[in-house]
Design a protein around this motif. Structure first.
Motif, PDB file in Angstrom:
ATOM      1  N   ILE A 106      54.546 -24.547 101.451  1.00 49.21           N
ATOM      2  CA  ILE A 106      54.637 -24.124 103.017  1.00 49.21           C
ATOM      3  C   ILE A 106      54.746 -25.694 103.767  1.00 49.21           C
ATOM      4  CG2 ILE A 106      53.333 -23.255 104.816  1.00 49.21           C
ATOM      5  CD1 ILE A 106      52.540 -20.966 102.776  1.00 49.21           C
ATOM      6  N   VAL A 107      53.744 -26.469 103.344  1.00 49.31           N
ATOM      7  CA  VAL A 107      53.801 -27.962 104.061  1.00 49.31           C
ATOM      8  C   VAL A 107      54.921 -28.876 103.764  1.00 49.31           C
ATOM      9  CG1 VAL A 107      51.479 -27.799 104.879  1.00 49.31           C
ATOM     10  CG2 VAL A 107      52.128 -28.886 102.648  1.00 49.31           C
ATOM     11  N   GLY A 108      55.579 -28.535 102.816  1.00 49.19           N
ATOM     12  CA  GLY A 108      56.725 -29.130 102.399  1.00 49.19           C
ATOM     13  C   GLY A 108      56.986 -30.076 101.387  1.00 49.19           C
ATOM     14  N   SER A 109      55.801 -29.985 100.492  1.00 47.32           N
ATOM     15  CA  SER A 109      55.855 -30.742  99.182  1.00 47.32           C
ATOM     16  C   SER A 109      56.975 -30.174  98.180  1.00 47.32           C
ATOM     17  CB  SER A 109      54.595 -30.663  98.458  1.00 47.32           C
ATOM     18  OG  SER A 109      54.485 -29.361  97.899  1.00 47.32           O
ATOM     19  N   GLU A 110      57.650 -31.144  97.483  1.00 49.99           N
ATOM     20  CA  GLU A 110      58.610 -30.786  96.575  1.00 49.99           C
ATOM     21  C   GLU A 110      58.114 -30.226  94.956  1.00 49.99           C
ATOM     22  OE1 GLU A 110      60.876 -32.364  99.528  1.00 49.99           O
ATOM     23  OE2 GLU A 110      59.008 -33.309  98.784  1.00 49.99           O
ATOM     24  N   GLN A 111      56.775 -30.808  94.733  1.00 47.78           N
ATOM     25  CA  GLN A 111      56.346 -30.490  93.356  1.00 47.78           C
ATOM     26  C   GLN A 111      54.666 -30.461  93.410  1.00 47.78           C
ATOM     27  OE1 GLN A 111      57.975 -32.603  90.080  1.00 47.78           O
ATOM     28  NE2 GLN A 111      56.526 -31.974  88.815  1.00 47.78           N
ATOM     29  N   TYR A 112      54.142 -29.801  92.443  1.00 47.69           N
ATOM     30  CA  TYR A 112      52.740 -29.892  92.330  1.00 47.69           C
ATOM     31  C   TYR A 112      52.280 -30.381  90.924  1.00 47.69           C
ATOM     32  CZ  TYR A 112      48.135 -27.341  92.983  1.00 47.69           C
ATOM     33  OH  TYR A 112      47.110 -27.149  93.131  1.00 47.69           O
ATOM     34  N   LEU A 113      51.555 -31.281  90.720  1.00 45.48           N
ATOM     35  CA  LEU A 113      50.979 -31.688  89.498  1.00 45.48           C
ATOM     36  C   LEU A 113      49.488 -31.411  89.277  1.00 45.48           C
ATOM     37  CD1 LEU A 113      52.398 -35.605  88.515  1.00 45.48           C
ATOM     38  CD2 LEU A 113      53.079 -33.394  87.934  1.00 45.48           C
ATOM     39  N   THR A 114      49.109 -30.833  88.233  1.00 43.43           N
ATOM     40  CA  THR A 114      47.612 -30.630  87.940  1.00 43.43           C
ATOM     41  C   THR A 114      47.101 -31.895  87.477  1.00 43.43           C
ATOM     42  OG1 THR A 114      48.262 -28.597  87.743  1.00 43.43           O
ATOM     43  CG2 THR A 114      46.069 -29.024  87.118  1.00 43.43           C
TER      44      THR A 114
END
Length: 133
Positions: A106-114
């Protein structure tokens, strides 16, 4: 300069790592520098915003849980800036929840890394979003 064709063209790529954990910053910095990236770090969103304007990173990693300005707020501010709207932002978090990932999008990040991320996950994310040379 290291003579390594394995780097996948990352030499000279400007990468910003924003995380309040010194360990995470240092780990990411070490891995990215081995691939030839120019790495800049900040320990929170406020510090990062000034540095981003100065160094104009091509890929930004931002931790979600930080004091003062969290990763969502930092990402939203980066994306609201005309100059950095198209700069890829990859969220870092120790939480692997669906809600967190959705909020990151929603805030515009391209990806999510844990976290903890592996060397391969980190480099794959950079290669995916690094501007073609």
């Amino acid at each position: 300069m290291t003579e390594s064709n394995e780097s996948g063209g990352l030499a000279g790529l400007r990468v910003m790592v924003i995380d309040d954990s010194k360990t995470i910053r240092r780990t990411a910095e070490t891995l990215l520098k081995k691939e030839g990236c120019d790495v800049f770090t900040a320990n929170d969103g406020f510090e990062a915003l000034g540095k981003i304007a100065e160094v104009q990173p091509q890929v930004i990693f931002v931790d979600i849980m930080m004091p003062r300005l969290d990763g969502y707020q930092t990402c939203a501010l980066i994306k609201s800036n005309q100059l950095f709207r198209n700069t890829p932002v990859i969220m870092l978090s120790s939480k692997d929840g669906l809600f967190d990932k959705a909020r990151g999008r929603i805030v515009g990040s391209e990806q999510y890394l844990t976290k903890p991320f592996t060397r391969d996950e980190l480099l794959e994310a950079v290669r995916r979003y690094a501007p073609a040379a």
